[in-house]
Motif scaffolding. Structure first.
Motif, PDB file in Angstrom:
ATOM      1  N   PRO A  54       0.790  -1.237   0.000  1.00  0.00           N
ATOM      2  CA  PRO A  54       0.000   0.000   0.000  1.00  0.00           C
ATOM      3  C   PRO A  54       0.819   1.283   0.000  1.00  0.00           C
ATOM      4  O   PRO A  54       0.280   2.353  -0.252  1.00  0.00           O
ATOM      5  CB  PRO A  54      -0.841  -0.086   1.280  1.00  0.00           C
ATOM      6  CG  PRO A  54      -0.548  -1.377   1.922  1.00  0.00           C
ATOM      7  CD  PRO A  54       0.550  -2.060   1.172  1.00  0.00           C
ATOM      8  N   ASN A  55       2.121   1.213   0.303  1.00  0.00           N
ATOM      9  CA  ASN A  55       2.937   2.428   0.303  1.00  0.00           C
ATOM     10  C   ASN A  55       3.587   2.679  -1.055  1.00  0.00           C
ATOM     11  O   ASN A  55       4.583   3.377  -1.163  1.00  0.00           O
ATOM     12  CB  ASN A  55       4.016   2.356   1.392  1.00  0.00           C
ATOM     13  CG  ASN A  55       5.064   1.292   1.102  1.00  0.00           C
ATOM     14  OD1 ASN A  55       4.832   0.343   0.345  1.00  0.00           O
ATOM     15  ND2 ASN A  55       6.227   1.424   1.698  1.00  0.00           N
ATOM     16  N   LYS A  56       2.972   2.087  -2.105  1.00  0.00           N
ATOM     17  CA  LYS A  56       3.456   2.241  -3.477  1.00  0.00           C
ATOM     18  C   LYS A  56       4.870   1.706  -3.640  1.00  0.00           C
ATOM     19  O   LYS A  56       5.713   2.301  -4.322  1.00  0.00           O
ATOM     20  CB  LYS A  56       3.373   3.695  -3.955  1.00  0.00           C
ATOM     21  CG  LYS A  56       1.957   4.199  -4.145  1.00  0.00           C
ATOM     22  CD  LYS A  56       1.884   5.374  -5.100  1.00  0.00           C
ATOM     23  CE  LYS A  56       2.064   4.917  -6.535  1.00  0.00           C
ATOM     24  NZ  LYS A  56       1.924   6.043  -7.492  1.00  0.00           N
ATOM     25  N   SER A  57       5.135   0.580  -3.007  1.00  0.00           N
ATOM     26  CA  SER A  57       6.364  -0.151  -3.283  1.00  0.00           C
ATOM     27  C   SER A  57       5.983  -1.548  -3.754  1.00  0.00           C
ATOM     28  O   SER A  57       4.891  -2.041  -3.449  1.00  0.00           O
ATOM     29  CB  SER A  57       7.271  -0.217  -2.048  1.00  0.00           C
ATOM     30  OG  SER A  57       6.629  -0.901  -0.987  1.00  0.00           O
ATOM     31  N   CYS A  58       6.859  -2.147  -4.548  1.00  0.00           N
ATOM     32  CA  CYS A  58       6.643  -3.516  -4.984  1.00  0.00           C
ATOM     33  C   CYS A  58       7.880  -4.328  -4.656  1.00  0.00           C
ATOM     34  O   CYS A  58       8.953  -3.777  -4.395  1.00  0.00           O
ATOM     35  CB  CYS A  58       6.307  -3.579  -6.479  1.00  0.00           C
ATOM     36  SG  CYS A  58       7.526  -2.829  -7.572  1.00  0.00           S
ATOM     37  N   ILE A  59       7.714  -5.651  -4.650  1.00  0.00           N
ATOM     38  CA  ILE A  59       8.792  -6.537  -4.215  1.00  0.00           C
ATOM     39  C   ILE A  59       8.998  -7.643  -5.230  1.00  0.00           C
ATOM     40  O   ILE A  59       8.038  -8.261  -5.702  1.00  0.00           O
ATOM     41  CB  ILE A  59       8.479  -7.152  -2.833  1.00  0.00           C
ATOM     42  CG1 ILE A  59       8.570  -6.085  -1.738  1.00  0.00           C
ATOM     43  CG2 ILE A  59       9.426  -8.310  -2.521  1.00  0.00           C
ATOM     44  CD1 ILE A  59       8.139  -6.565  -0.362  1.00  0.00           C
TER      45      ILE A  59
END
Length: 217
Positions: A54-59
């Motif tokens: 949700p914090n606009k990061s992807c993994i």
């Protein structure tokens, strides 16, 4: 060349949720996340990424097996770096007894050559704990937090949009990131919807909102 819909590459989950690649459905990492109170939305059109937060990061997750198997993981990392995503791209890398001798080379490639953020984990359990911390830390100071326009969505609106033919959970989220209300969505033309959900779904959505109603109802 990949032709994934840009919206799914940039779909932002609501707070407390994680969008996860379908291939992780039966993993211990997902079971651990659920046990930690994180809600999971599965999607098979995330491109190279494994998780959207949700914090606009992807993994992207690089496992011990990926490292030991050879250099194929490097091609995946390059594709990940080159993806047209507005997300902060994180890389989780398993640092274990077996992968430790190759870890410094992986770290150099990820950080120095590609310019990505690398987070070492001992395995899926530690990875799930880290993801949970990022998800639940969204309202607190978070070292991996990026300012974003992501907002809390009305659950009733989300459920309504998911009921439209051709729209699932992730496409509903992507639509509500673009159109701030159901009213705006109803009035959207097919060409406005197409970049978000694809041509077929755009026609289905437009037809759904503009189908004739029986007189007198």
């Amino acid at each position: 060349m990949e032709t994934k819909a840009p919206s799914l590459l940039n779909a932002v989950p609501p707070y407390g949720h994680v969008i996860t690649s379908e291939k992780w459905r039966n993993s211990s990492l997902i079971q651990s996340l659920k046990g930690g109170g994180v809600k999971i939305l599965f999607e098979n059109e995330l491109g190279v990424a494994d998780f959207h937060l949700p914090n606009k990061s992807c993994i992207l997750y690089v496992s011990e097996c990926d490292i030991i198997a050879g250099n194929s993981y490097k091609r995946k990392l390059v594709r990940y770096r080159n993806t047209s995503s507005s997300f902060q791209e994180l890389v989780l890398v398993e640092k274990t007894r077996l992968s430790e001798q190759n870890f410094s080379a992986v770290q150099k490639f990820v950080v120095l050559d590609l310019g990505l953020t690398l987070l070492p984990v001992s395995g899926q359990t530690e990875a799930s704990q880290l993801i949970s911390q990022i998800v639940h830390g969204e309202g607190r100071e978070n070292p991996f937090r990026r300012r974003s326009s992501s907002r809390l969505l009305d659950p009733k609106v989300l459920v309504l949009v998911q009921r439209v033919p051709g729209v699932g959970g992730v496409k509903a989220l992507a639509l509500l990131q673009e159109f701030s209300s159901v009213h705006q969505l109803c009035n959207a033309a097919p060409h406005e919807l197409e970049p978000i959900v694809g041509q077929a779904a755009a026609q289905q959505i437009h037809s759904f909102f503009h189908k004739p109603t029986a007189a007198g109802t």
